[in-house]
Design a protein around this motif. Structure first.
Motif, PDB file in Angstrom:
ATOM      1  N   ASP A   1       0.810  -1.236   0.000  1.00  0.00           N
ATOM      2  CA  ASP A   1       0.000   0.000   0.000  1.00  0.00           C
ATOM      3  C   ASP A   1       0.841   1.284   0.000  1.00  0.00           C
ATOM      4  N   HIS A   2       0.619   2.112  -1.011  1.00  0.00           N
ATOM      5  CA  HIS A   2       1.300   3.410  -1.104  1.00  0.00           C
ATOM      6  C   HIS A   2       0.438   4.346  -1.948  1.00  0.00           C
ATOM      7  N   PRO A   3       0.579   5.646  -1.747  1.00  0.00           N
ATOM      8  CA  PRO A   3      -0.284   6.618  -2.441  1.00  0.00           C
ATOM      9  C   PRO A   3       0.326   7.151  -3.734  1.00  0.00           C
ATOM     10  N   HIS A   4      -0.518   7.777  -4.541  1.00  0.00           N
ATOM     11  CA  HIS A   4      -0.067   8.582  -5.683  1.00  0.00           C
ATOM     12  C   HIS A   4      -1.040   9.752  -5.841  1.00  0.00           C
ATOM     13  N   ARG A   5      -0.533  10.853  -6.387  1.00  0.00           N
ATOM     14  CA  ARG A   5      -1.391  11.982  -6.771  1.00  0.00           C
ATOM     15  C   ARG A   5      -0.727  12.742  -7.932  1.00  0.00           C
TER      16      ARG A   5
ATOM     17  N   VAL B   1      -4.654   5.256  -3.002  1.00  0.00           N
ATOM     18  CA  VAL B   1      -3.711   4.353  -2.336  1.00  0.00           C
ATOM     19  C   VAL B   1      -3.853   3.024  -3.041  1.00  0.00           C
ATOM     20  N   HIS B   2      -2.734   2.450  -3.493  1.00  0.00           N
ATOM     21  CA  HIS B   2      -2.862   1.148  -4.146  1.00  0.00           C
ATOM     22  C   HIS B   2      -1.730   0.224  -3.733  1.00  0.00           C
ATOM     23  N   SER B   3      -1.914  -1.059  -4.029  1.00  0.00           N
ATOM     24  CA  SER B   3      -0.831  -2.014  -3.849  1.00  0.00           C
ATOM     25  C   SER B   3      -0.647  -2.757  -5.155  1.00  0.00           C
TER      26      SER B   3
HETATM   27 FE   FE2 Z   1       2.326   2.620  -7.347  1.00  0.00          FE
END
Ligand code: FE2
Length: 300
Positions: free
Chosen positions: A64-68, A108-110
């Motif tokens: 799990d980690h974010p992006h924008r 947030v995706h993994s």
């Molecule tokens: Fe990613």
């Protein structure tokens, strides 16, 4: 297509990909960004994952980690990646499949090896490319698309020496369009010795070639670009790709896109226009405003 009237793009600059640890510690080859080269507008990042052979229980990914602020395009050649995100999307992409995720306002995706790959091990090879969004779309709603290998056109030159899988753009009479907000060309070429093709690429795009196997000859001048090197191409409306004179076939990605030409402020998984917007992105993630992945009990 009046190829005789085209201006062939020559190699303006070459960059050697460096090795970098990502996610839970897997190694990528990364030509962009690299020292002195923050992006090839609109491409913010190009990662080649593997090829690597995992034993049973060894495969790792990016929990799990974010992006924008941008879109990611993942293209898998070997192995299987299981995706889950805070907008409720989930899916497994395997060999030849493409996944497009618009992080936009925040997600947030993994990105993990599939359970089968984790249990049994196997080979993993693929690419992830980050495509920037213009200021007016950075806070757009997140979305997720999968394009299976069967839906990607494959074309072969008349002499059968060049073969292309078209993820985006047009070549050898075939065309595919993935729905990126920023128009791009994304093609996976295999060039046998003697292959010689000229591909139209819109003049208003920036273009690059990343070689990930063997050596190719690029431009009218036939500049040799080798495995692990990226060539940034100059102005023109066509790209000439040639295979090696002899030996193993060259493998390369041809990427092009219309440059956005806006200020870039980036911090890890966030790419915005200003420092203040980055601070807001970090705060929004920390306070949970990018959401979290809802997992069912079955998957623990
Ligand atoms: Fe990613």
């Amino acid at each position: 297509m009046l190829t005789s009237m085209s201006t062939i793009r020559e190699v303006a600059r070459t960059v050697t990909a460096h090795r970098q640890h990502e996610g839970a510690g897997f190694i990528v080859r990364r030509p962009v960004p690299t020292a002195g080269l923050e992006l090839v507008d609109p491409f913010l990042l190009i990662d080649e994952l593997g090829p690597i052979e995992y034993g049973p229980g060894e495969a790792i990914g990016a929990p799990d980690h974010p992006h924008r602020g941008f879109e990611t395009v993942s293209y898998i050649l070997e192995g299987q990646v299981f995706h889950e995100d805070s907008a409720g999307h989930r899916g497994t992409i395997g060999p030849g499949d493409v996944q497009l995720m618009t992080a936009g306002a925040g997600i947030v995706h993994s990105e993990m090896p599939s359970p089968a790959l984790r249990d049994r091990g196997g080979r993993v090879h693929g690419f992830q490319v980050w495509v920037n969004l213009p200021a007016r779309l950075k806070m757009t709603r997140p979305r997720y698309q999968e394009v299976t290998a069967a839906r990607l056109p494959v074309a072969t030159s008349a002499d059968e020496l060049a073969r292309v899988t078209i993820i985006a753009g047009e070549a050898l009479g075939a065309r595919a369009v993935i729905d990126t907000h920023t128009p791009i060309v994304y093609q996976d070429w295999t060039l046998a010795p003697g292959a010689d093709v000229t591909v139209d690429v819109p003049a208003d795009h920036d273009a690059l070639v990343y070689v990930f196997g063997g050596a190719a000859q690029l431009g009218a001048q036939g500049r040799v670009v080798r495995d692990g090197q990226m060539a940034i191409l100059g102005a023109g409306d066509a790209v000439r790709l040639r295979g090696p004179d002899s030996g193993e076939a060259a493998r390369l990605l041809l990427l092009a896109g219309r440059p956005i030409r806006e200020p870039i402020a980036r911090h890890g998984p966030f790419v915005m226009n200003t420092r203040a917007e980055l601070v807001t992105a970090v705060e929004d993630f920390r306070s949970g405003r990018m959401g979290e992945i809802t997992r069912t009990a079955a998957r623990s």
